[in-house]
Design an enzyme around this catalytic site. Sequence first.
Site, PDB file in Angstrom:
ATOM      1  N   HIS A   1       1.110  -1.232  -0.051  1.00  0.00           N
ATOM      2  CA  HIS A   1       0.032  -0.416  -0.041  1.00  0.00           C
ATOM      3  C   HIS A   1       0.993   1.223  -0.095  1.00  0.00           C
ATOM      4  O   HIS A   1       1.977   0.662   0.538  1.00  0.00           O
ATOM      5  CB  HIS A   1      -1.209   0.256   1.229  1.00  0.00           C
ATOM      6  CG  HIS A   1      -1.559   1.145   1.983  1.00  0.00           C
ATOM      7  ND1 HIS A   1      -1.426   1.597   2.628  1.00  0.00           N
ATOM      8  CD2 HIS A   1      -2.302   2.478   0.909  1.00  0.00           C
ATOM      9  CE1 HIS A   1      -1.977   3.465   2.654  1.00  0.00           C
ATOM     10  NE2 HIS A   1      -2.942   3.055   1.716  1.00  0.00           N
TER      11      HIS A   1
ATOM     12  N   HIS B   1       1.937  11.946  -1.061  1.00  0.00           N
ATOM     13  CA  HIS B   1       0.604  12.088   0.019  1.00  0.00           C
ATOM     14  C   HIS B   1      -0.532  12.950   0.505  1.00  0.00           C
ATOM     15  O   HIS B   1      -0.157  13.851   0.755  1.00  0.00           O
ATOM     16  CB  HIS B   1       1.345  11.251   0.708  1.00  0.00           C
ATOM     17  CG  HIS B   1       0.576  10.361   1.562  1.00  0.00           C
ATOM     18  ND1 HIS B   1       1.416   9.419   2.475  1.00  0.00           N
ATOM     19  CD2 HIS B   1      -0.330   9.843   1.422  1.00  0.00           C
ATOM     20  CE1 HIS B   1       0.658   8.741   3.370  1.00  0.00           C
ATOM     21  NE2 HIS B   1      -0.392   9.112   2.696  1.00  0.00           N
TER      22      HIS B   1
END
Length: 292
Positions: free
Chosen positions: A42, A85
């Site tokens: 992930h 992110h």
Amino acid sequence: MLLKLFSTFCLLIGSSTAQTACNGNAALCSRQYSNVSQIGTHDSAFVGSLPTDNQGVSVADQLNAGIRFLQAQTHSFLGEIMLCHTSCWEEDSGLLTDYLSTIKTFMDANPNEVVTLLLTNQDSIDVSDYGTAMSSAGLDKYAYTPPKQLALSDWPTLQELITANTRLVMFMDYHADTSKVSYILDEFTYFWETPYDVTTPAFPDCSINRPPGSNGDGLMMIVNHFLDLDILGILIPDDSADTTTNAATGTGSIGAQADLCTSLHGVKPHFILVDYFENGDVFTAQNTLNGL
Ligand SMILES: *[C@@H]1O[C@H](CO)[C@@H](O)[C@H](O)[C@H]1NC(C)=O
């Protein structure tokens, strides 16, 4: 002379065994892509030990260690596609083309490996720009284009993908368009996913979160098996739990959630996404799921 013949024989055996292993195991060669369970990383590009990181080793080392499913978050920043992110001000892990080149280098050196890549595209970047990045990294040459929209029973075997050298299977969560880039497949045409941002260490859930309203029929399953810590409403990876979360068996383990998923949905998970895969026992869990 005899010794020499013998060693030649051994070499031949050795190389033919190597050639018939698919993703590390000969038993997987004849399995359809849609009938293999794989552990994935992930947010594979967010490497480090900050709260915004999800992995502890580089993407190259993830592949070298045996990870064959990479998930990565992409964003648009200053005219480039970057691995960031949430935002590039929060965490910037570099250019998508560099990330794709890393995968290309691995695939060049490992001709019997099938790699799956899932990119997220929250910023609605035109899929053609991803096609450009793929070509500039040279990774497009390995990309698999299905002849039509595949049902579960239509998928090629790992050996077929390897023989055709179309060993990269690529998906995008939103804004895929196969009329523009034929090999970037729409994730939710092929998969459903369990909820992410799980904060319950026992992972007691295997419900269908996306696509909304789906009953999962005909789709492969992605299980989000990474634990977050809720700090006053801000979720960060719960690194302290990794060895338990990424264990093969026991409460909260990969094996335990996979068993729950199998019992609820009648099929084993296809992909299980984890954080810091090197903590725990993810490959034991993967082998168990594959009956190896
Ligand atoms: C693969 O096929 C076996 C036998 O039908 C089934 O039990 C298993 O759940 C399948 N695994 C996946 C990931 O589809």
